[in-house]
Design a protein around this motif. Sequence first.
Motif: not given
Length: 213
Positions: A165-185
């Motif tokens: 989660t965190i590495p992907r969020k940082i990597r995409l943020h640095l490329r200018g692309c926000p990403v969103y994550f979810y719990t099963e709930r």
Amino acid sequence: MRMLTQREYWSIEALNFDAIYSHQKSKLGSQLDKVFRWAMYKRFEYAMLKSEPIHKKTFLDAGCGTGLYSLELGRRGALRVVGIDVSPTMLTICRNRAKAEHLDARTDFILTDIMDFNTDHLFDICIGMGLLDYIKNPLPALIRMRKLTKEKVMLSFPVLWNWRTIPRKIRLHLRGCPVYFYTERDVRRLMKDAGFRHVEIRRMGPMYFVTGS
């Protein structure tokens, strides 16, 4: 840092994204994909299995990218496949491949997103793989997909608090692309609010494979 629009980001990343599935990378890069992106390949195989009998059905592929799902459904004899995406570059790749494989009679690729997609047709199955990762408020998109579908909707949601989660969020943020994550709930609440009566959630490593009807 300025955040890119989805059209800007995916037009830039089209060939890099496509290489994940085409394996047109270095030997090391392809091996790393198999190790770290195994869930993407499993998601594809499971979606094909859940789509059977493909030859009797029509499909909407929302966020079709370079056509991985759309073209394979066409190869397997789908009655009709419509792929939609916001990236002109992605769609050019789709159309060229469809033409080269003589699948253009079964497939159609349209530059739009799910909310602006204008059609009078309903589809047997709607697919949204890797789409909801990049939508801040996915509920309207979920409602729209449900209304366009007769049988079921198949989706993926990235898992919150996975080790990636965190590495992907940082990597995409640095490329200018926000990403969103979810719990099963979160997923169950969204699917219920979108009007799905039957929801199946299957965990695949860093993502949920979700079927709603």
